[in-house]
Design a protein around this motif. Structure first.
Motif, PDB file in Angstrom:
ATOM      1  N   ILE A   2       0.855  -1.185   0.000  1.00  0.00           N
ATOM      2  CA  ILE A   2       0.000   0.000   0.000  1.00  0.00           C
ATOM      3  C   ILE A   2       0.893   1.238   0.000  1.00  0.00           C
ATOM      4  O   ILE A   2       1.679   1.444   0.920  1.00  0.00           O
ATOM      5  N   ARG A 371     -14.021  -0.408  -4.481  1.00  0.00           N
ATOM      6  CA  ARG A 371     -12.848   0.474  -4.434  1.00  0.00           C
ATOM      7  C   ARG A 371     -13.087   1.636  -3.484  1.00  0.00           C
ATOM      8  O   ARG A 371     -12.231   1.985  -2.676  1.00  0.00           O
ATOM      9  N   GLU A 375     -10.914   2.296  -0.141  1.00  0.00           N
ATOM     10  CA  GLU A 375     -10.183   3.549   0.018  1.00  0.00           C
ATOM     11  C   GLU A 375     -10.666   4.312   1.252  1.00  0.00           C
ATOM     12  O   GLU A 375      -9.895   5.021   1.889  1.00  0.00           O
ATOM     13  N   ASP A 380      -6.108  -0.335  -0.550  1.00  0.00           N
ATOM     14  CA  ASP A 380      -6.039  -0.382  -2.007  1.00  0.00           C
ATOM     15  C   ASP A 380      -6.868  -1.551  -2.512  1.00  0.00           C
ATOM     16  O   ASP A 380      -7.077  -2.537  -1.795  1.00  0.00           O
ATOM     17  N   GLU A 382      -7.237  -4.187  -5.935  1.00  0.00           N
ATOM     18  CA  GLU A 382      -6.494  -4.670  -7.098  1.00  0.00           C
ATOM     19  C   GLU A 382      -7.210  -5.847  -7.730  1.00  0.00           C
ATOM     20  O   GLU A 382      -7.822  -6.667  -7.036  1.00  0.00           O
TER      21      GLU A 382
END
Length: 404
Positions: A2, A371, A375, A380, A382
């Motif tokens: 991160i 996401r 956040e 994060d 992915e």
């Protein structure tokens, strides 16, 4: 790994629009704001105080006393944490707080910040744009409630002065985009459990003697319970007028986060029944998160995998080489060659050309929502696309394990 050290508000786009609309919020300094900063410095008995402004990638200062500060990246900011709620943020010793002990301003080689106390600056639109805070290079005892109440009043004075420039307060328009974004993302998650619920019930109705009936009934019940819980959570910790979603952080076990999707058997988009299994190597440790929102994120990814992914769906968790917590949902499907992975991180984009909406790796509208929720936790998100597997990874900062 991160690379970010700060959380991002759920309504960040709307927050920034509101910040840029404030008439007096320019880098041109005035004696008034310096005087308020000086009052905050004396109130907190700190050598440094400032009024910060948090933009998209940087933090700058409307006023600073006790030190020279230039615009800096948000990774070097404490105030990015302060704007996450309406409550003051007080950290008596930054080096002992799991959130900040590796922070560039605290760790060895930095300026050695130790004490921080700040209040969020809240615009009349309801959005938070920065903070009024004090800093010291030595730890402090926590300020009294009376002290923080005065600091909060000084913060209101800052906002009043900024919104009154020019003399007649600027009219702040209702942000319909923020409401639309919030309703679209959250509405998707309110509908998803209903879709699964109705699909399971339709199969049960068509095959009353099916050996899969008990599992379908259990999955339908889980979806109904999840929907009810999600509605209650959204009502309690959101504000549709500003598009904001707040965290209700608490300690829980990582195994509890998978309870909603554990052993589900659900019909995919083509009607084929698919099962969800928890990896046997999944880590089970305490973690400090908003369990409802993390469950929503995992649920969104799992349901997308059920609808569009391969036949084998597995969920699990572990840690990366830096000690960050990774929660993942993997399926045996392949991403369509038409799907542009970078585009999948943009809100409301399913991937690639509108004519190619196949996302066989289990991706869709749940991805931008996930996401945002990740956040919001300072983490994060992915997606790893391999020839025979697509894995969506929620990576949360290591301090969330330490704080638990």
């Amino acid at each position: 790994m991160i690379s970010r050290t700060y959380p991002i508000p759920f309504n960040e786009e709307a927050r920034l629009r509101s910040v840029f609309a404030v008439p007096g919020l320019t880098e041109a300094n005035t004696a008034l704001f310096e005087a308020i900063s000086e009052a905050a410095r004396k109130l907190l008995n700190c050598p440094i105080a400032h009024i910060s402004v948090i933009e998209d990638e940087t933090q700058w200062y409307k006023a600073v006393v006790g030190i020279e500060l230039d615009r800096m990246p948000k990774n070097n900011s404490f105030c990015t944490h302060t704007i996450m709620s309406d409550d003051p943020l007080v950290v008596p010793d930054l080096s002992k707080d799991p959130r900040f002990k590796q922070h560039p301003m605290v760790a060895e080689g930095g300026p050695g910040a130790r004490f921080y106390a700040g209040v969020p600056l809240v615009l009349s639109s309801g959005h938070r744009f920065g903070s009024l805070c004090g800093l010291d290079l030595v730890p402090h005892d926590p300020p009294s409630e009376a002290t923080m109440a005065i600091l909060t009043d000084l913060g209101r004075a800052v906002v009043t002065a900024l919104e009154a420039l020019p003399p007649k307060p600027a009219k702040l328009e209702d942000d319909s985009v923020a409401k639309s974004t919030f309703i679209t993302l959250i509405g998707h998650e309110l509908r998803a459990p209903l879709t699964i619920l109705l699909g399971s019930l339709q199969i049960l109705e068509a095959m009353p003697q099916s050996p899969s009936a008990p599992k379908l009934t259990q999955s339908a019940k889980k979806s109904a319970e999840h929907l009810m819980h999600l509605i209650e959570s959204v009502i309690a910790f959101s504000d549709a007028s500003t598009g904001e979603l707040r965290l209700n952080e608490q300690q829980c076990q990582t195994s509890d986060l998978f309870e909603m999707v554990r052993d589900l058997q659900l019909p995919g988009a083509d009607g084929t029944l698919k099962s969800v299994a928890v990896s046997g190597s999944a880590l089970n440790v305490p973690v400090f998160v908003d369990p409802d929102q993390i469950e929503v994120a995992l649920d969104a990814l799992t349901l997308n995998a059920v609808n569009h992914g391969g036949e084998k769906i597995t969920v699990g968790c572990g840690t990366d080489e830096d000690g960050n917590l990774e929660l993942w949902v993997a399926d045996s499907g392949n991403l369509s060659e038409h799907v542009e992975l970078a585009k999948l991180y943009e809100p409301f984009v399913v991937g690639g050309n509108i004519d190619h909406r196949d996302t066989r790796g289990g991706l869709g509208l749940g991805l931008p929502l996930t996401r945002k929720l990740v956040e919001l936790h300072g983490g994060d998100f992915e997606v790893r696309a391999e020839p025979d597997q697509t894995t969506a990874i929620i990576r949360l900062p290591a301090w969330r394990l330490e704080k638990a």
